[in-house]
Design an enzyme around this catalytic site. Structure first.
Site, mmCIF file in Angstrom:
data_model
loop_
_atom_site.group_PDB
_atom_site.id
_atom_site.type_symbol
_atom_site.label_atom_id
_atom_site.label_comp_id
_atom_site.label_asym_id
_atom_site.label_seq_id
_atom_site.Cartn_x
_atom_site.Cartn_y
_atom_site.Cartn_z
ATOM 1 N N ASN A 104 3.111 -6.790 13.319
ATOM 2 C CA ASN A 104 2.717 -5.427 13.673
ATOM 3 C C ASN A 104 3.220 -5.139 15.097
ATOM 4 O O ASN A 104 3.404 -6.063 15.878
ATOM 5 C CB ASN A 104 1.185 -5.286 13.620
ATOM 6 N N GLU A 112 1.439 -3.633 17.219
ATOM 7 C CA GLU A 112 0.272 -3.755 18.108
ATOM 8 C C GLU A 112 -0.841 -4.501 17.386
ATOM 9 O O GLU A 112 -0.750 -4.741 16.180
ATOM 10 C CB GLU A 112 -0.211 -2.359 18.535
ATOM 11 N N HIS A 118 -1.406 1.455 -4.254
ATOM 12 C CA HIS A 118 -1.828 2.860 -4.159
ATOM 13 C C HIS A 118 -0.952 3.791 -4.991
ATOM 14 O O HIS A 118 -0.926 4.994 -4.752
ATOM 15 C CB HIS A 118 -1.837 3.306 -2.691
ATOM 16 N N GLN A 130 0.845 -1.199 0.000
ATOM 17 C CA GLN A 130 0.000 0.000 0.000
ATOM 18 C C GLN A 130 0.876 1.244 0.000
ATOM 19 O O GLN A 130 0.381 2.352 -0.127
ATOM 20 C CB GLN A 130 -0.876 0.012 1.261
ATOM 21 N N ASN A 131 2.181 1.042 0.161
ATOM 22 C CA ASN A 131 3.081 2.188 0.277
ATOM 23 C C ASN A 131 3.412 2.756 -1.097
ATOM 24 O O ASN A 131 3.541 2.016 -2.072
ATOM 25 C CB ASN A 131 4.369 1.777 0.993
ATOM 26 N N GLY A 176 2.764 -4.432 9.018
ATOM 27 C CA GLY A 176 2.734 -2.987 9.262
ATOM 28 C C GLY A 176 1.563 -2.248 8.645
ATOM 29 O O GLY A 176 1.741 -1.154 8.118
ATOM 30 N N CYS A 231 1.672 19.515 -17.399
ATOM 31 C CA CYS A 231 2.045 18.430 -18.307
ATOM 32 C C CYS A 231 2.810 18.969 -19.518
ATOM 33 O O CYS A 231 2.354 19.915 -20.163
ATOM 34 C CB CYS A 231 0.767 17.710 -18.745
HETATM 35 P P1 OAD Z 1 -1.645 3.083 9.122
HETATM 36 O O1 OAD Z 1 -0.994 4.339 9.611
HETATM 37 O O2 OAD Z 1 -3.122 3.000 9.149
HETATM 38 O O3 OAD Z 1 -1.115 1.841 9.962
HETATM 39 C C1 OAD Z 1 0.240 1.635 10.190
HETATM 40 C C2 OAD Z 1 0.361 0.342 10.960
HETATM 41 O O4 OAD Z 1 1.738 0.056 11.113
HETATM 42 C C3 OAD Z 1 -0.254 0.381 12.361
HETATM 43 O O5 OAD Z 1 -1.056 -0.774 12.533
HETATM 44 C C4 OAD Z 1 0.974 0.367 13.284
HETATM 45 O O6 OAD Z 1 0.703 -0.317 14.500
HETATM 46 C C5 OAD Z 1 1.966 -0.395 12.437
HETATM 47 N N1 OAD Z 1 3.394 -0.101 12.709
HETATM 48 C C6 OAD Z 1 3.962 1.072 13.080
HETATM 49 N N2 OAD Z 1 5.287 0.949 13.177
HETATM 50 C C7 OAD Z 1 5.598 -0.343 12.857
HETATM 51 C C8 OAD Z 1 6.801 -1.098 12.781
HETATM 52 N N3 OAD Z 1 7.994 -0.556 13.020
HETATM 53 N N4 OAD Z 1 6.695 -2.409 12.430
HETATM 54 C C9 OAD Z 1 5.500 -2.990 12.176
HETATM 55 N N5 OAD Z 1 4.331 -2.328 12.246
HETATM 56 C C10 OAD Z 1 4.367 -1.016 12.578
HETATM 57 O O7 OAD Z 1 -1.053 2.825 7.654
HETATM 58 P P2 OAD Z 1 -1.541 1.811 6.530
HETATM 59 O O8 OAD Z 1 -2.200 0.624 7.129
HETATM 60 O O9 OAD Z 1 -0.393 1.613 5.610
HETATM 61 O O10 OAD Z 1 -3.836 4.947 1.527
HETATM 62 O O11 OAD Z 1 -2.624 2.691 5.803
HETATM 63 C C11 OAD Z 1 -3.260 2.148 4.700
HETATM 64 C C12 OAD Z 1 -3.593 3.226 3.716
HETATM 65 O O12 OAD Z 1 -4.309 4.277 4.370
HETATM 66 C C13 OAD Z 1 -2.409 3.929 3.113
HETATM 67 O O13 OAD Z 1 -1.851 3.253 2.024
HETATM 68 C C14 OAD Z 1 -2.996 5.210 2.662
HETATM 69 C C15 OAD Z 1 -3.815 5.540 3.879
HETATM 70 O O14 OAD Z 1 -4.888 6.306 3.655
HETATM 71 C C16 OAD Z 1 -4.034 5.894 0.594
HETATM 72 O O15 OAD Z 1 -3.432 6.955 0.611
HETATM 73 C C17 OAD Z 1 -5.038 5.513 -0.440
#
Ligand code: OAD
Length: 241
Positions: A212, A214, A118, A100-101, A186, A146
């Site tokens: 994760n 948490e 994404h 998703q990154n 993550g 553009c």
């Molecule tokens: P979030 O910010 O929602 O979640 C990040 C997750 O990473 C949390 O569950 C944390 O507990 C975990 N985390 C933090 N540090 C960590 C580490 N060192 N090791 C392992 N886990 C860790 O981010 P995403 O789930 O990526 O989409 O968010 C999903 C999407 O929401 C993104 O791609 C973006 C956002 O809106 C769009 O922009 C369309």
């Protein structure tokens, strides 16, 4: 739950599907989405910036946020978690990596065939033609335009309320449906359709591993929940294989 038990299951995997979220890049110094915003941007919520409406209302503000993130990412390095996934891919017969990154750190670590669910923040996309585009060199001080048609450019990422690119969606759905082990790393599993991939895998009988710091929204459906930073858990998993 122990890394050794999850590694046992992973060792016999034929097809692994890995889904990563912003948590895997946290140890590279890139803030997660739902963590606190930093410095300049701490009064803004990503939900107020990463939307088509925000861009229509104030493209300069949205571009400033993206330029700041681009700089942060350009100065960041892949961490031990990104590198460990390259190592794990070498040891499993087939692995698909869906992220998703938008930061490109998996590719910089050496992962191949990454599905960028994404998009990619480093690319520009033409708002008129809907495809990746070069910037017109003419108007440096103005908003980027553009080089082909002069329309406003935007970052080539998926914003809230927008559809996932069909090839990324099909590729990710197929990877989740065809794997025998699914590993989520993550991600808070709050944003669909990415958050639904583990469910697709689970319904097809795949074993589910979650890494994760948490518990998250998908923890209840996980067979193995490995609590800890991805930069520590994934290298431990790789070396236990
Ligand atoms: P979030 O910010 O929602 O979640 C990040 C997750 O990473 C949390 O569950 C944390 O507990 C975990 N985390 C933090 N540090 C960590 C580490 N060192 N090791 C392992 N886990 C860790 O981010 P995403 O789930 O990526 O989409 O968010 C999903 C999407 O929401 C993104 O791609 C973006 C956002 O809106 C769009 O922009 C369309």
């Amino acid at each position: 739950m122990s890394v050794a038990a999850a590694a046992d299951r992973l060792r016999s995997a034929h097809r692994l599907c890995v889904l990563t979220g912003s948590g895997i890049s946290a140890e590279s110094g890139i803030p997660t989405f739902r963590g606190a915003q930093t410095g300049l941007w701490e009064n803004f919520n990503p939900h107020q910036l990463a939307t088509p409406e925000a861009f229509e209302r104030d493209p300069r503000l949205v571009w400033r946020w993206y330029e700041w993130r681009r700089e942060l990412i350009a100065g960041a390095q892949p961490n031990a978690g990104h590198h460990a996934l390259v190592e794990i891919a070498r040891r499993i017969p087939a692995m698909m990596l869906v992220t998703q990154n938008v930061d490109g750190l998996h590719q910089r670590a050496g992962s191949h065939g990454v599905i960028e669910f994404h998009g990619n923040i480093m690319r520009d996309r033409c708002t008129r033609e809907g495809i990746a585009a070069e910037r017109s060199p003419a108007n440096k001080e103005e908003l980027p335009r553009c080089a082909r048609c002069g329309a406003l450019l935007r970052p080539d990422v998926v914003w809230f309320g927008e559809a996932i690119a069909p090839d990324a969606l099909q590729g990710a759905d197929a990877a989740a449906a065809n794997c025998d082990v699914f590993m989520s790393v993550g991600t808070s599993s709050q944003v669909y359709p990415a958050a639904g991939l583990s469910e697709i895998a689970r319904q097809r009988g795949a074993a589910i591993i979650e890494v994760n710091v948490e518990a998250s929204d998908m923890s209840a459906g996980s067979d193995w929940q490995l609590l800890g930073p991805a930069g520590e858990v994934l290298p431990a998993l790789a070396s236990a294989l």
